[in-house]
Design a protein around this motif. Structure first.
Motif, PDB file in Angstrom:
ATOM      1  N   ILE A 198       0.767  -1.263  -0.190  1.00  0.00           N
ATOM      2  CA  ILE A 198       0.060  -0.069   0.029  1.00  0.00           C
ATOM      3  C   ILE A 198       1.065   1.266  -0.058  1.00  0.00           C
ATOM      4  CG2 ILE A 198      -1.740   1.231   1.225  1.00  0.00           C
ATOM      5  CD1 ILE A 198      -2.915  -1.418   2.111  1.00  0.00           C
ATOM      6  N   GLU A 199       1.886   1.303   0.759  1.00  0.00           N
ATOM      7  CA  GLU A 199       3.089   2.268   0.518  1.00  0.00           C
ATOM      8  C   GLU A 199       3.336   2.565  -0.632  1.00  0.00           C
ATOM      9  OE1 GLU A 199       7.174   3.584   2.650  1.00  0.00           O
ATOM     10  OE2 GLU A 199       5.789   2.262   3.878  1.00  0.00           O
ATOM     11  N   GLU A 200       3.859   1.411  -1.268  1.00  0.00           N
ATOM     12  CA  GLU A 200       4.408   1.473  -2.628  1.00  0.00           C
ATOM     13  C   GLU A 200       3.270   2.182  -3.739  1.00  0.00           C
ATOM     14  OE1 GLU A 200       5.747  -1.330  -6.335  1.00  0.00           O
ATOM     15  OE2 GLU A 200       5.919  -2.121  -4.369  1.00  0.00           O
ATOM     16  N   LEU A 201       1.871   1.587  -3.289  1.00  0.00           N
ATOM     17  CA  LEU A 201       0.863   1.971  -4.296  1.00  0.00           C
ATOM     18  C   LEU A 201       0.623   3.457  -3.929  1.00  0.00           C
ATOM     19  CD1 LEU A 201      -1.248   1.294  -6.468  1.00  0.00           C
ATOM     20  CD2 LEU A 201      -2.788   0.793  -4.425  1.00  0.00           C
ATOM     21  N   SER A 202       0.948   4.181  -2.728  1.00  0.00           N
ATOM     22  CA  SER A 202       0.769   5.328  -2.390  1.00  0.00           C
ATOM     23  C   SER A 202       1.454   6.285  -3.054  1.00  0.00           C
ATOM     24  CB  SER A 202       0.598   5.572  -0.613  1.00  0.00           C
ATOM     25  OG  SER A 202       0.343   6.675  -0.377  1.00  0.00           O
ATOM     26  N   ASN A 203       2.686   5.897  -2.907  1.00  0.00           N
ATOM     27  CA  ASN A 203       3.986   6.615  -3.885  1.00  0.00           C
ATOM     28  C   ASN A 203       3.613   6.922  -5.095  1.00  0.00           C
ATOM     29  OD1 ASN A 203       5.230   7.005  -1.382  1.00  0.00           O
ATOM     30  ND2 ASN A 203       6.733   5.103  -1.796  1.00  0.00           N
ATOM     31  N   TRP A 204       3.328   5.654  -5.537  1.00  0.00           N
ATOM     32  CA  TRP A 204       2.724   5.746  -7.265  1.00  0.00           C
ATOM     33  C   TRP A 204       1.547   6.760  -7.596  1.00  0.00           C
ATOM     34  CZ3 TRP A 204      -2.079   4.371  -9.250  1.00  0.00           C
ATOM     35  CH2 TRP A 204      -2.274   4.256 -10.615  1.00  0.00           C
ATOM     36  N   PHE A 205       0.346   6.594  -6.746  1.00  0.00           N
ATOM     37  CA  PHE A 205      -0.798   7.386  -6.677  1.00  0.00           C
ATOM     38  C   PHE A 205      -0.285   8.729  -6.655  1.00  0.00           C
ATOM     39  CE2 PHE A 205      -4.037   9.833  -4.705  1.00  0.00           C
ATOM     40  CZ  PHE A 205      -5.142   9.371  -5.300  1.00  0.00           C
ATOM     41  N   TYR A 206       0.316   9.252  -5.747  1.00  0.00           N
ATOM     42  CA  TYR A 206       0.596  10.700  -5.689  1.00  0.00           C
ATOM     43  C   TYR A 206       1.531  11.182  -7.032  1.00  0.00           C
ATOM     44  CZ  TYR A 206      -1.425  10.889  -1.028  1.00  0.00           C
ATOM     45  OH  TYR A 206      -2.249  10.919  -0.042  1.00  0.00           O
ATOM     46  N   SER A 207       2.440  10.323  -7.687  1.00  0.00           N
ATOM     47  CA  SER A 207       3.135  10.822  -8.970  1.00  0.00           C
ATOM     48  C   SER A 207       2.129  10.716 -10.053  1.00  0.00           C
ATOM     49  CB  SER A 207       4.237   9.738  -9.032  1.00  0.00           C
ATOM     50  OG  SER A 207       5.101   9.682  -7.973  1.00  0.00           O
ATOM     51  N   TYR A 208       1.290   9.601  -9.926  1.00  0.00           N
ATOM     52  CA  TYR A 208       0.400   9.637 -11.155  1.00  0.00           C
ATOM     53  C   TYR A 208      -0.857  10.612 -11.135  1.00  0.00           C
ATOM     54  CZ  TYR A 208      -2.697   7.243 -14.399  1.00  0.00           C
ATOM     55  OH  TYR A 208      -3.661   7.237 -15.492  1.00  0.00           O
ATOM     56  N   THR A 209      -1.081  11.236 -10.018  1.00  0.00           N
ATOM     57  CA  THR A 209      -2.419  12.096  -9.876  1.00  0.00           C
ATOM     58  C   THR A 209      -1.844  13.363 -10.006  1.00  0.00           C
ATOM     59  OG1 THR A 209      -2.601  11.856  -7.798  1.00  0.00           O
ATOM     60  CG2 THR A 209      -3.740  10.554  -8.830  1.00  0.00           C
ATOM     61  N   ILE A 210      -0.446  14.053 -10.067  1.00  0.00           N
ATOM     62  CA  ILE A 210      -0.137  15.079 -10.205  1.00  0.00           C
ATOM     63  C   ILE A 210      -0.872  16.053 -11.162  1.00  0.00           C
ATOM     64  CG2 ILE A 210       1.986  16.905 -10.874  1.00  0.00           C
ATOM     65  CD1 ILE A 210       3.523  14.853  -9.370  1.00  0.00           C
ATOM     66  N   GLU A 211      -1.221  15.185 -12.499  1.00  0.00           N
ATOM     67  CA  GLU A 211      -1.974  16.095 -13.461  1.00  0.00           C
ATOM     68  C   GLU A 211      -3.409  15.724 -13.740  1.00  0.00           C
ATOM     69  OE1 GLU A 211       0.275  16.055 -17.099  1.00  0.00           O
ATOM     70  OE2 GLU A 211       2.138  16.532 -16.132  1.00  0.00           O
ATOM     71  N   LYS A 212      -3.805  14.875 -12.449  1.00  0.00           N
ATOM     72  CA  LYS A 212      -5.230  14.635 -12.677  1.00  0.00           C
ATOM     73  C   LYS A 212      -5.698  14.751 -11.138  1.00  0.00           C
ATOM     74  CE  LYS A 212      -4.334  10.515 -15.441  1.00  0.00           C
ATOM     75  NZ  LYS A 212      -4.971  10.786 -16.751  1.00  0.00           N
ATOM     76  N   PRO A 213      -6.085  16.048 -10.845  1.00  0.00           N
ATOM     77  CA  PRO A 213      -6.455  16.564  -9.903  1.00  0.00           C
ATOM     78  C   PRO A 213      -7.985  16.092  -9.217  1.00  0.00           C
ATOM     79  CG  PRO A 213      -6.558  18.376 -11.144  1.00  0.00           C
ATOM     80  CD  PRO A 213      -5.807  17.350 -12.094  1.00  0.00           C
ATOM     81  N   GLU A 214      -8.635  15.549 -10.247  1.00  0.00           N
ATOM     82  CA  GLU A 214      -9.892  14.891 -10.193  1.00  0.00           C
ATOM     83  C   GLU A 214      -9.783  13.692  -9.162  1.00  0.00           C
ATOM     84  OE1 GLU A 214      -8.897  13.501 -13.961  1.00  0.00           O
ATOM     85  OE2 GLU A 214      -8.631  15.387 -13.005  1.00  0.00           O
ATOM     86  N   LEU A 215      -8.778  13.022  -9.289  1.00  0.00           N
ATOM     87  CA  LEU A 215      -8.652  11.606  -8.807  1.00  0.00           C
ATOM     88  C   LEU A 215      -7.837  11.930  -7.222  1.00  0.00           C
ATOM     89  CD1 LEU A 215      -7.282   9.579 -11.608  1.00  0.00           C
ATOM     90  CD2 LEU A 215      -9.440   9.669 -11.080  1.00  0.00           C
ATOM     91  N   ARG A 216      -7.238  12.765  -7.038  1.00  0.00           N
ATOM     92  CA  ARG A 216      -6.580  13.276  -5.856  1.00  0.00           C
ATOM     93  C   ARG A 216      -7.414  13.192  -4.555  1.00  0.00           C
ATOM     94  NH1 ARG A 216      -1.244  15.525  -4.798  1.00  0.00           N
ATOM     95  NH2 ARG A 216      -0.206  14.411  -6.585  1.00  0.00           N
ATOM     96  N   GLU A 217      -8.728  13.243  -4.596  1.00  0.00           N
ATOM     97  CA  GLU A 217      -9.659  13.069  -3.541  1.00  0.00           C
ATOM     98  C   GLU A 217      -9.583  11.905  -2.923  1.00  0.00           C
ATOM     99  OE1 GLU A 217     -14.321  13.105  -4.511  1.00  0.00           O
ATOM    100  OE2 GLU A 217     -12.997  14.185  -6.084  1.00  0.00           O
TER     101      GLU A 217
END
Length: 65
Positions: free
Chosen positions: A39-58
């Protein structure tokens, strides 16, 4: 889950990122099936991936449950 499964989850999330609700559903499913370090690895990926997708950040809230 083996490392390959974490990568598999990432690819699923990338493929459904066009639909925020579907992305949230798949993220919730993934978090339920992953180990804490995954989950920590996925979390790191999530924050990188959603930089340009603010609608997913929530949906970051699902990573901390």
């Amino acid at each position: 889950m083996p490392k390959g499964n974490v990568d598999f989850v990432k690819s699923i999330l990338e493929n459904v990122s066009f639909d925020a609700k579907l992305f949230a559903k798949e993220l919730q499913k993934a978090v339920k099936s992953l180990l804490p370090y995954e989950i920590e690895e996925l979390s790191n990926w999530f924050y990188s991936y959603t930089i340009e997708k603010p609608e997913l950040r929530e949906y970051a809230v699902y990573l901390t449950e």
